[in-house]
Design a protein around this motif. Structure first.
Motif, PDB file in Angstrom:
ATOM      1  N   HIS A  89      14.893  12.179 -14.407  1.00  0.00           N
ATOM      2  CA  HIS A  89      13.456  12.429 -14.286  1.00  0.00           C
ATOM      3  C   HIS A  89      12.829  11.050 -14.089  1.00  0.00           C
ATOM      4  N   ALA A  90      12.236  10.821 -12.924  1.00  0.00           N
ATOM      5  CA  ALA A  90      11.788   9.469 -12.572  1.00  0.00           C
ATOM      6  C   ALA A  90      10.328   9.477 -12.138  1.00  0.00           C
ATOM      7  N   PRO A  91       9.415   9.532 -13.087  1.00  0.00           N
ATOM      8  CA  PRO A  91       7.992   9.457 -12.713  1.00  0.00           C
ATOM      9  C   PRO A  91       7.653   8.064 -12.172  1.00  0.00           C
ATOM     10  N   TYR A  92       6.644   8.027 -11.334  1.00  0.00           N
ATOM     11  CA  TYR A  92       6.192   6.737 -10.800  1.00  0.00           C
ATOM     12  C   TYR A  92       4.671   6.702 -10.829  1.00  0.00           C
ATOM     13  N   VAL A  93       4.140   5.821 -11.657  1.00  0.00           N
ATOM     14  CA  VAL A  93       2.698   5.667 -11.802  1.00  0.00           C
ATOM     15  C   VAL A  93       2.281   4.363 -11.133  1.00  0.00           C
ATOM     16  N   PRO A  94       1.668   4.426  -9.953  1.00  0.00           N
ATOM     17  CA  PRO A  94       1.196   3.193  -9.318  1.00  0.00           C
ATOM     18  C   PRO A  94      -0.008   2.637 -10.061  1.00  0.00           C
ATOM     19  N   GLY A  95      -0.195   1.343  -9.964  1.00  0.00           N
ATOM     20  CA  GLY A  95      -1.322   0.722 -10.658  1.00  0.00           C
ATOM     21  C   GLY A  95      -1.996  -0.341  -9.828  1.00  0.00           C
ATOM     22  N   TRP A  96      -3.163  -0.770 -10.277  1.00  0.00           N
ATOM     23  CA  TRP A  96      -3.898  -1.849  -9.615  1.00  0.00           C
ATOM     24  C   TRP A  96      -4.455  -2.819 -10.653  1.00  0.00           C
ATOM     25  N   ASP A  97      -4.372  -4.087 -10.301  1.00  0.00           N
ATOM     26  CA  ASP A  97      -4.985  -5.173 -11.062  1.00  0.00           C
ATOM     27  C   ASP A  97      -6.408  -5.335 -10.529  1.00  0.00           C
ATOM     28  N   CYS A  98      -7.395  -5.199 -11.383  1.00  0.00           N
ATOM     29  CA  CYS A  98      -8.767  -5.054 -10.880  1.00  0.00           C
ATOM     30  C   CYS A  98      -9.738  -6.149 -11.298  1.00  0.00           C
ATOM     31  N   HIS A  99      -9.468  -6.839 -12.395  1.00  0.00           N
ATOM     32  CA  HIS A  99     -10.398  -7.868 -12.848  1.00  0.00           C
ATOM     33  C   HIS A  99     -10.070  -9.206 -12.194  1.00  0.00           C
ATOM     34  N   LYS A 140       0.533   5.512   0.662  1.00  0.00           N
ATOM     35  CA  LYS A 140       0.970   6.886   0.866  1.00  0.00           C
ATOM     36  C   LYS A 140       1.534   7.072   2.267  1.00  0.00           C
ATOM     37  N   ARG A 141       0.945   6.381   3.247  1.00  0.00           N
ATOM     38  CA  ARG A 141       1.452   6.469   4.627  1.00  0.00           C
ATOM     39  C   ARG A 141       2.877   5.941   4.739  1.00  0.00           C
ATOM     40  N   LEU A 142       3.253   5.037   3.846  1.00  0.00           N
ATOM     41  CA  LEU A 142       4.625   4.524   3.835  1.00  0.00           C
ATOM     42  C   LEU A 142       5.630   5.564   3.361  1.00  0.00           C
ATOM     43  N   GLY A 143       5.132   6.693   2.868  1.00  0.00           N
ATOM     44  CA  GLY A 143       6.030   7.721   2.356  1.00  0.00           C
ATOM     45  C   GLY A 143       6.319   7.584   0.876  1.00  0.00           C
ATOM     46  N   VAL A 144       5.520   6.773   0.197  1.00  0.00           N
ATOM     47  CA  VAL A 144       5.739   6.540  -1.229  1.00  0.00           C
ATOM     48  C   VAL A 144       5.125   7.678  -2.037  1.00  0.00           C
ATOM     49  N   LEU A 145       5.930   8.312  -2.875  1.00  0.00           N
ATOM     50  CA  LEU A 145       5.456   9.385  -3.737  1.00  0.00           C
ATOM     51  C   LEU A 145       5.143   8.835  -5.117  1.00  0.00           C
ATOM     52  N   GLY A 146       4.056   9.330  -5.707  1.00  0.00           N
ATOM     53  CA  GLY A 146       3.695   8.865  -7.042  1.00  0.00           C
ATOM     54  C   GLY A 146       2.464   9.572  -7.551  1.00  0.00           C
ATOM     55  N   GLU A 147       1.990   9.134  -8.697  1.00  0.00           N
ATOM     56  CA  GLU A 147       0.787   9.707  -9.319  1.00  0.00           C
ATOM     57  C   GLU A 147      -0.458   9.126  -8.647  1.00  0.00           C
TER      58      GLU A 147
END
Length: 952
Positions: A89-99, A140-147
C-alpha cells in the motif's frame, strides 16, 4: 496461385495502434483517470497491504516546473507504482513549500516594499496558491498519481501550527538558545541564510597587506629578547582579502607554535611569520634581515595600534594578540586580523578571550551599508568602501601592498550576489549542546542517524556525514514577514523569554491552527500575558524556511496527513543538493524531536546537462523544457528518458538523446502490439494451456519471462531503473523479437485456430504480456494502461490494481535444461552467420530457401534427437538434418560447446518447390492433387486434423 489460402492464415489483428500519438492521447487518458478517481481506487484496493511511504520533498511554490522538477516527480512516481506492484500500500502525498523570501520578493516586485504585514501575507498566500495550481497541472500531466486534491502545504494553518509546536518541543528539550554570532548574511534578502542557501562563485577582491604599528616598542623588544629595538618604529603585518573588515578590527591572531621574526627593512621593523619572511619581502619590494625570532606564544602580551589610528581618533584603539590554531602559513603573513563581527573563527577567538557581546563592533547594517557612527566610512556600501579604505590605509602609512585577487567566495543561491558573515542576534539550534535529558548532542544523534540510513547511491552517506560533522549551529531565525513566526515573548530589557514560553507557544499554535500565521500578527500580547504584557514584546523573527520543510515529518506525517502516513518514512528522494538542504534539515529536526532519522532510505539524483556535459541555461540556449517534450513527444517519452538515465550522476539530455529514447519506445510498443495482435480470438478462461503442457519453446519463453521478472522486481527494489529499461528493451528485442516471436510466427499463422500448437504459443504470449505490462507500468504509465485495456480476458480497470504476475513458471531452469538451450541457441547463432553469408552472396533471399546440415558429435546428436524433426522451425529453415561429425567442409562454420561437444554447420540452397501458404520449400509440395501448390502439413492444417507440434 490457383487457390486463395488467405482465409486459412491467422494473421495478427488488434485495435492497439502502431503509433502511440502520445501528445494527443495522453490528456484523454488523464481525463479518464480523473473521472474514475484512479488514485483513490488504488488506495482503496490496496488498503490492507503493508505500507511503503515515500515522503515528498516539497518543491517551492514559485514559477513553472522545469526539467529538474519533472525528473524528481517522475522518479518518485516510478518508485510508488513499483511498490504497488510489489504488493505494498503506497500512498503518495505531494507537498509544496510556501513560505519564505522568494515569494515575499515577488510581492515586493509587484506591489512595493511598504505594504503592511497583513497585506504581504494575504498577497503571498494568493500568489503561492496560483503557483501551486500551475505546477500541479504539469505534475499531473507527467502521469504522476497522488493526493492532488489534498496535498500538504507548509502554509496550511494546521501545518503552521505544527511547526510552532515543534519549536516548543525543541525549546523544552533545551536545544534552542539566543546569541550574537556571525551568520551568513545576504543584503538582498535582508536576512540570515542557512548553510544550504550558500554557494560559491568566483569573485575578484582587493588583497592588502596592512601594518599595525607598535604601541609599546619596549614591550616588543622584550618579547623578542632584545634590550632595545634597532629602529624606533615598526609594524606587525597582516594579509586580508576583505578590506571592508579593517574598520571593525579588534584583535590579531597568531599561531602559538609558529616561529615569528622581527625583520629590519627600509620601511621599518616588520613582524612576520618566519616561514613567510622571504616571500613577503619579495612581494613588498623590500630588502631586509631578521633581527630576532621567537615562537608565537612569546608575543601574547603585545598590543598594536589599529591601522587607521593615525588618520581618525575614532580608531585610536589597540588590537591585542590572541592565539588560534586555525592560522596557517599557506599564504599571507602568518598573522590574521580579527574582526569578530565578521568571521566565525574571529568571533570564537575573541569570545574565548573574554570579549562580551556588547563589546563587539558591528558597523555593517543589514543592507550592507556602514552605520553613520563609523568614522570615515559611515553611510557607504561596504563593497564600494573597499577602495576608500585602502586609500585611508595608505594615507595612514599602514599599507604595504595591494593587488587584485581572484578567489572562490560565498554567494546567495537566490540572488547570486556576494554575502558576508555578520554578527547578529539570532536564535540557534545548538549542534553540541547537551539536551536537558542528558542524552547525546544533536551532532552525535544526527551522525548516528546517518549510519542508520541506507543510501542510494552509497556515496551520499559520506557526503551527508561530512556536512553534519562540520556544520556550525543552525540559525533558525529569519528577518522576514512571510514565514512561520518564532512566536516568543521577549523581555524588553533583559531579552529573556517569558517563563511560560512553552505554554504560550501552545496557545499561539491553537490560534494559528484556526486562522493561520496571521493570528500571531494580530495577537495583542495582553490577551495571553495579562499585566506582564507591558514588560514583554513579540519576537519579530520568522523560522528558517528549511525548518518549514524540515519538520514535515512532524506536522505532515504525524499531523495533517497522519491518516495516510507513518513515521519514519521509508524513503526520501531528492536532488543531490538536498544533502545540504531538506535531507539535512529533516535529519536535524527529527534527531532533536525523536532521536532518530525521519527516513529509512535516502535516494539522490543528479542534475541535467546537455550532450556536451554543460549545465543547461538560458544564456547557452541549451535548455529543454518538460512541457515542450510532453507537447511534442508525450509524457511517456520523458518518463522513459528519466528511467533509462543513470540518475546517480549528471543526466544528459538533447534532441538526439530524445530521438534514441523514442526509438526505444517504438521497439517496446511494437513488441506489445505484436503480442496483442496474435492474441486475437484468445480467451484465457477457455484457451490457456498449462505451462507444463505447453510446447517446449513456449515453456522456454515463459521461463525467460519468469527470470526476467525476478530481475526486474529486484532492480525496482534497489531503485536501479536504468537496468530495468535496458533489460526489458533487450528482452523485447532479443528473446522476443529476434527469437521467440520470429520462430512462432509459422505456428501462429499456419496452424489451425484451435490447435494445441497455436493455443500453446498464444498462452505463452498472454503470460509474457501479462508480465511485460506490469514491468512497464511504473515507467510507461500511459502506454501500460493502454496495453492493459487491449488485453483479452476479464481484468480490472487498471494494471496498478495488480501485483507482479504470478502466472509464470520456470520449467526450463535446471542445469541440464539451461545447457540444452544455451547450446541450441549457440547453434542457431552459428547457422544465422552461415545463412547471412549466403544472403550476401545472393545465393538465397531468405533462410527458408536453404537447407541446413548440423555435423555433430554423437552425444550432441543424441541430445537433440527427440526434437530433430521440429528443429527446422527453430532455425527457420525449410530443412534441417543432423549428420555425423567429419572433417570440417570449407563452407562450414565450427562451434565448440563450453561443456564439451562440437558441431560443424553448413547450408545449401534447397531445390524443393515453395509452398505458397507457409513459404517453406518441401519435397511434398504438390503431392495432394486438390492442393497442388502447398505442402502436406499445410494440407493437414487447412482441411485435415492439423499438424502435430510437440517441441517448436
Amino acid at each position: 496461385m490457383t487457390q486463395d489460402y488467405k482465409s486459412t492464415i491467422n494473421l495478427p489483428q488488434t485495435s492497439f495502434p502502431m503509433r502511440g500519438d502520445l501528445p494527443k492521447r495522453e490528456p484523454g487518458w488523464l481525463a479518464e483517470w480523473e473521472k474514475a478517481n484512479r488514485y483513490a481506487q488504488i488506495q482503496a484496493r490496496t488498503a490492507g497491504r503493508p505500507m511503503f511511504l515515500l515522503h515528498d520533498g516539497p518543491p517551492y511554490a514559485n514559477g513553472t516546473i522545469h526539467l529538474g522538477h519533472a525528473i524528481n516527480k517522475i522518479l518518485k512516481d516510478v518508485v510508488v507504482k513499483s511498490k504497488l506492484l510489489a504488493g505494498y500500500h503506497a500512498p503518495y502525498v505531494p507537498g509544496w513549500d510556501c513560505h519564505g523570501m522568494p515569494i515575499e520578493i515577488q510581492i515586493e516586485k509587484q506591489f512595493g516594499k511598504s505594504l503592511p504585514t497583513s497585506e504581504v501575507m494575504s498577497k503571498a498566500r494568493a500568489y503561492a496558491n496560483e503557483q501551486i495550481a500551475k505546477q500541479k497541472g504539469d505534475f499531473k500531466r507527467l502521469g504522476v498519481l497522488g493526493e492532488w486534491d489534498r496535498p500538504y502545504l507548509t502554509m496550511a494553518p494546521q501545518n503552521e501550527a505544527g511547526e510552532i509546536r515543534a519549536l516548543a518541543e525543541l525549546l523544552r528539550k533545551g536545544y534552542i538558545y539566543r546569541g550574537l554570532k556571525p551568520v551568513n548574511w545576504c543584503f538582498d534578502c535582508g536576512s540570515a541564510l542557512a548553510e544550504a542557501e550558500v554557494e560559491y562563485e568566483d569573485k575578484v577582491d582587493i588583497a592588502i597587506d596592512v601594518g599595525f604599528a607598535f604601541d609599546d616598542p619596549a614591550a616588543v623588544a622584550k618579547a623578542f629578547g632584545l634590550e632595545k629595538l634597532p629602529k624606533p618604529n615598526g609594524q606587525i603585518v597582516i594579509w586580508t582579502t576583505t578590506p571592508w573588515t579593517i574598520p571593525a578590527n579588534q584583535a590579531l591572531n597568531l599561531h602559538p607554535e609558529f616561529g615569528y621574526s622581527l625583520v629590519d627593512t627600509p620601511r621599518g621593523l616588520l613582524i612576520l611569520a618566519t616561514e613567510r619572511v622571504e616571500e613577503c619581502l619579495k612581494t613588498y619590494g623590500l630588502e631586509g634581515h631578521i633581527v630576532a625570532s621567537v615562537e608565537g606564544h612569546e608575543l601574547g602580551d603585545l598590543k598594536f595600534r589599529h591601522p587607521l589610528y593615525a588618520v581618525d581618533p575614532g580608531y585610536a584603539r589597540l588590537s591585542p594578540i590572541y592565539f588560534g590554531d586555525y592560522v596557517t602559513l599557506d599564504t599571507g603573513t602568518g598573522i590574521v586580523h580579527s574582526a569578530p563581527a565578521y568571521g566565525v573563527e574571529d568571533f570564537q577567538s575573541c569570545k574565548a578571550y573574554g570579549m562580551k557581546d556588547a563589546e563587539i563592533l558591528n558597523p555593517v547594517m543589514g543592507n550592507g551599508v556602514y552605520a553613520s557612527w563609523l568614522p570615515l566610512f559611515g553611510g557607504m556600501f561596504l563593497w564600494k568602501a573597499n577602495p576608500k579604505i585602502v586609500e585611508a590605509l595608505e594615507q595612514a602609512g599602514s599599507l604595504l601592498h595591494q593587488n587584485r585577487y581572484a578567489h572562490s567566495y560565498m554567494h546567495c543561491w537566490r540572488h547570486k550576489t556576494p554575502i558576508i558573515y555578520r554578527a547578529t542576534s539570532q536564535w540557534f539550534a545548538g549542534m553540541d549542546i547537551s539536551p536537558k535529558d542528558g542524552s547525546k548532542t544533536l551532532r552525535e544523534t544526527a551522525l548516528d542517524g546517518v549510519e542508520a540510513t541506507q543510501f542510494f547511491p552509497a556515496w551520499g552517506k559520506q557526503r551527508l556525514h561530512n556536512m553534519i560533522a562540520d556544520r556550525p549551529d543552525w540559525t533558525l531565525s529569519r528577518q522576514r514577514q512571510w514565514g512561520v513566526p518564532m512566536a516568543f515573548f521577549v523581555h524588553r530589557e533583559s531579552g529573556e523569554l517569558h517563563p511560560r514560553t512553552p505554554e504560550l507557544l501552545e496557545e499561539v499554535a491553537k490560534r494559528v491552527e484556526q486562522h493561520g500565521i496571521e493570528a500571531w500578527q494580530s495577537l495583542d500580547p495582553a490577551e495571553l500575558l495579562g499585566t506582564d504584557a507591558e514588560h514583554y514584546e513579540k519576537n519579530r523573527d520568522t523560522l528558517d524556511v528549511w525548518f518549514d520543510s524540515g519538520t514535515t515529518h512532524w506536522h505532515v506525517l504525524r499531523g495533517s496527513h497522519a491518516d495516510v502516513s507513518r513515521f519514519p518514512a521509508d524513503l526520501y528522494l531528492e536532488g543531490s543538493d538536498q544533502h545540504r538542504g531538506w535531507f539535512h534539515s529533516s535529519l536535524l529536526t527529527a534527531a532533536m524531536l525523536d532521536g532518530k532519522p525521519p527516513y529509512k532510505q535516502l535516494l539522490t539524483h543528479g542534475f541535467t546537462v546537455d550532450a556536451q556535459g554543460r549545465k543547461m541555461s538560458k544564456s547557452l540556449g541549451n535548455g529543454i523544457e518538460p512541457q515542450d517534450i510532453m507537447n511534442r513527444m508525450g509524457a511517456d517519452i520523458l518518463r522513459l528518458w528519466v528511467a533509462s538515465t543513470d540518475y546517480r550522476y549528471e543526466m544528459s539530455l538533447s534532441e538526439e538523446i530524445l530521438k534514441r529514447v523514442s526509438d526505444m519506445y517504438r521497439r517496446i510498443r511494437n513488441t506489445a502490439r505484436f503480442l496483442l495482435g496474435n492474441l486475437d480470438g484468445f480467451d484465457p478462461a477457455r484457451h490457456l494451456v498449462p505451462v507444463e503442457q505447453s510446447l517446449l519453446l513456449d515453456q522456454w519463453a515463459i521461463s525467460q519471462a519468469y527470470e526476467m521478472q525476478q530481475t526486474v522486481a529486484a532492480a525496482y527494489e534497489r531503485y536501479d531503473f536504468p537496468e530495468i529499461v535496458q533489460r526489458v528493451q533487450n528482452f523485447c528485442t532479443n528473446e522476443m523479437g529476434a527469437l521467440y516471436l520470429d520462430i512462432t510466427k509459422d505456428r501462429l499463422y499456419t496452424m489451425p485456430t484451435e490447435s494445441v500448437g497455436r493455443r500453446s504459443a498464444q498462452s505463452a504470449m498472454y503470460r509474457i504480456l501479462e508480465a511485460l505490462v506490469r514491468w512497464l507500468a511504473p515507467i510507461l504509465s500511459f502506454t501500460a494502461e493502454e496495453i492493459w485495456q487491449h488485453m483479452p480476458g476479464q481484468r480490472s480497470e487498471s494494471v496498478l490494481f495488480e501485483t507482479w504476475y504470478d502466472g509464470l513458471a520456470n520449467t526450463q531452469g535446471s542445469p541440464e535444461q539451461r545447457r540444452y538451450w544455451a547450446d541450441l541457441l549457440a547453434m542457431r547463432d552459428t547457422a544465422s552467420r552461415v545463412l547471412e553469408e549466403m544472403r550476401k552472396a545472393e545465393k538465397i533471399g531468405a533462410a527458408l530457401e536453404a537447407k541446413l546440415v548440423l555435423h555433430a558429435d554423437p552425444a550432441t546428436t543424441e541430445r537433440y534427437a527427440s526434437t530433430a524433426d521440429e528443429l527446422r522451425f527453430f532455425f527457420i529453415t525449410s530443412e534441417l538434418i543432423f549428420a555425423p561429425l567429419q572433417p570440417r567442409p570449407a563452407d562450414a562454420a565450427a562451434l565448440q560447446f563450453e561443456g564439451g561437444g562440437e558441431v560443424h554447420v553448413s547450408a545449401s540452397v534447397s531445390d524443393a518447390a515453395k509452398c505458397i501458404r507457409c513459404w517453406h520449400r518441401r519435397e511434398d509440395v504438390g503431392s495432394h492433387p486438390e492442393h497442388p501448390e502447398i505442402c502436406e502439413r499445410c494440407v493437414s492444417n487447412v482441411e485435415g486434423p492439423g499438424e502435430h507440434r510437440q517441441w517448436f
